[in-house]
Design an enzyme around this catalytic site. Structure first.
Site, mmCIF file in Angstrom:
data_model
loop_
_atom_site.group_PDB
_atom_site.id
_atom_site.type_symbol
_atom_site.label_atom_id
_atom_site.label_comp_id
_atom_site.label_asym_id
_atom_site.label_seq_id
_atom_site.Cartn_x
_atom_site.Cartn_y
_atom_site.Cartn_z
ATOM 1 N N SER A 109 0.854 -1.185 0.000
ATOM 2 C CA SER A 109 0.000 0.000 0.000
ATOM 3 C C SER A 109 0.890 1.235 0.000
ATOM 4 C CB SER A 109 -0.891 0.004 1.243
ATOM 5 O OG SER A 109 -1.701 1.164 1.255
ATOM 6 N N LYS A 110 0.561 2.177 -0.865
ATOM 7 C CA LYS A 110 1.339 3.417 -0.914
ATOM 8 C C LYS A 110 0.678 4.392 0.077
ATOM 9 C CE LYS A 110 3.375 6.448 -4.413
ATOM 10 N NZ LYS A 110 4.757 6.410 -3.956
ATOM 11 N N ALA A 111 0.873 4.086 1.364
ATOM 12 C CA ALA A 111 0.166 4.815 2.419
ATOM 13 C C ALA A 111 1.054 5.876 3.058
ATOM 14 C CB ALA A 111 -0.310 3.839 3.482
ATOM 15 N N TYR A 115 5.429 6.222 4.958
ATOM 16 C CA TYR A 115 6.578 6.956 4.404
ATOM 17 C C TYR A 115 7.510 7.521 5.458
ATOM 18 C CZ TYR A 115 5.827 5.989 -0.394
ATOM 19 O OH TYR A 115 5.749 5.311 -1.580
#
Ligand code: PPE
Length: 310
Positions: free
Chosen positions: A156-158, A162
């Site tokens: 998931s690019k959550a 990051y």
């Protein structure tokens, strides 16, 4: 940063400086957002968004893994982006959609908070520098391990995830390197702070598999196909840390970074210390694909309709 006139926020086009949220926005406190990084390129047929539908699908997948539904349809995200590029007058730009839990109840359960959405576009040059793309960059292996599926969701690019990349980036920058390579929880090569990684050894190309904590990069997928189309053998398998230093060539792929060669890892020169021939060949065809100069990859480009046609 470079700005633009308009941002798309929850279905409306608003002035760049008016695109604001409440300070009690859930995502601001707990990182409960998902995003995309997309690029549009100038082509002979006007601006074109690279693998637009694939990015929007990944946005939906990222949201799903955090129990969110996209508050607008995939078609609406696509149209909003087209219109933003047109109305801001860009020929090429970076595109940043974000879907997040908004202002509502505080506390960790986000399920009663509204899901909001925005898309912004701006002009963003080479992420690791034009020089980096041409001559290669220096990286070091981070002391931070890439988030693992034991506690977060690498697929998931959550937003909150990051913090991992942010720490690795700060560490490598302060130490004088352009990028960091993160190992996964088992010590295998995973990826850069915002790029996937490829290693070339004796003519064969290797890249870490889906199970190595990577983000399933869209440029990774494109470069795998390009490499195979060029006739190279490309193998997805675990990569040991030492294989980076002992490689003939190493390169990184990502939307922001495009294809950027690595010339040093941990102060050890990789190969000849300049981008190697296989890296160059893939980089050239990839660049042609991005800019609409490779007919065989034309389907990757989502042309932005010119205003008179909309
Ligand atoms: N891994 C990570 C962790 C990552 O963030 C990216 C994209 C990739 C791999 C490559 O994925 P793709 O762009 O689909 O090929 N990083 C985005 C965010 C960079 C930023 O600084 O923000 C990007 O390149 O847009």
């Amino acid at each position: 940063m470079n700005t633009a006139d308009l941002i798309w926020l929850n279905g409306e086009f608003v002035a760049w400086e008016d695109a604001k949220v409440h300070v009690l926005t859930h995502a601001l406190h707990y990182g409960t957002g998902v995003f995309e990084g997309i690029r549009a390129y100038e082509t002979e047929r006007g601006p074109a968004v690279f693998r637009h539908q694939d990015h929007i699908k990944r946005l939906e997948a990222s949201a799903k893994l955090y129990y969110m539904e996209l508050p607008f349809s995939k078609a609406q995200f696509r149209e909003a982006t087209h219109e933003l590029i047109g109305r801001n007058g860009f020929k090429s730009c970076y595109v940043r959609p974000l879907v997040w839990r908004g202002y509502g109840p505080m506390g960790l359960n986000p399920l009663d908070n509204p899901v909001e959405a925005m898309v912004a576009v701006w002009e963003w040059g080479a992420y690791l520098g034009e020089e980096g793309k041409r001559d290669g960059v220096r990286a070091r292996v981070s002391s931070y391990r890439r988030i693992s599926a034991d506690s977060l969701i690498p697929h998931s690019k959550a937003s909150g995830q990051y913090l991992n990349s942010v720490l690795a980036k700060i560490e490598s920058t302060k130490a004088g390197y352009e990028e960091a390579i993160l190992l996964d929880d088992k010590g295998r090569v995973s990826e850069g702070t915002g790029e996937n990684v490829f290693v070339v050894k004796e003519g064969v190309i290797y890249t870490p598999p889906q199970t190595a904590g990577i983000l399933d990069g869209i440029n990774r997928k494109s470069c795998i196909q390009i490499a195979r189309d060029l006739g190279f053998e490309l193998i997805e398998r675990d990569i040991a840390r030492a294989e980076l230093a002992l490689a003939d060539e190493v390169f990184l792929t990502g939307t922001a970074a495009e294809l950027t060669p690595l010339r040093e890892i941990d102060d050890i020169q990789i190969g000849e210390g300049i981008p190697g021939p296989i890296t160059r060949q893939i980089q050239q065809l990839f660049d042609d694909a991005l800019h609409g100069r490779a007919a065989q990859y034309a389907e990757w480009l989502d042309l932005v309709p010119v205003p008179s046609q909309t």
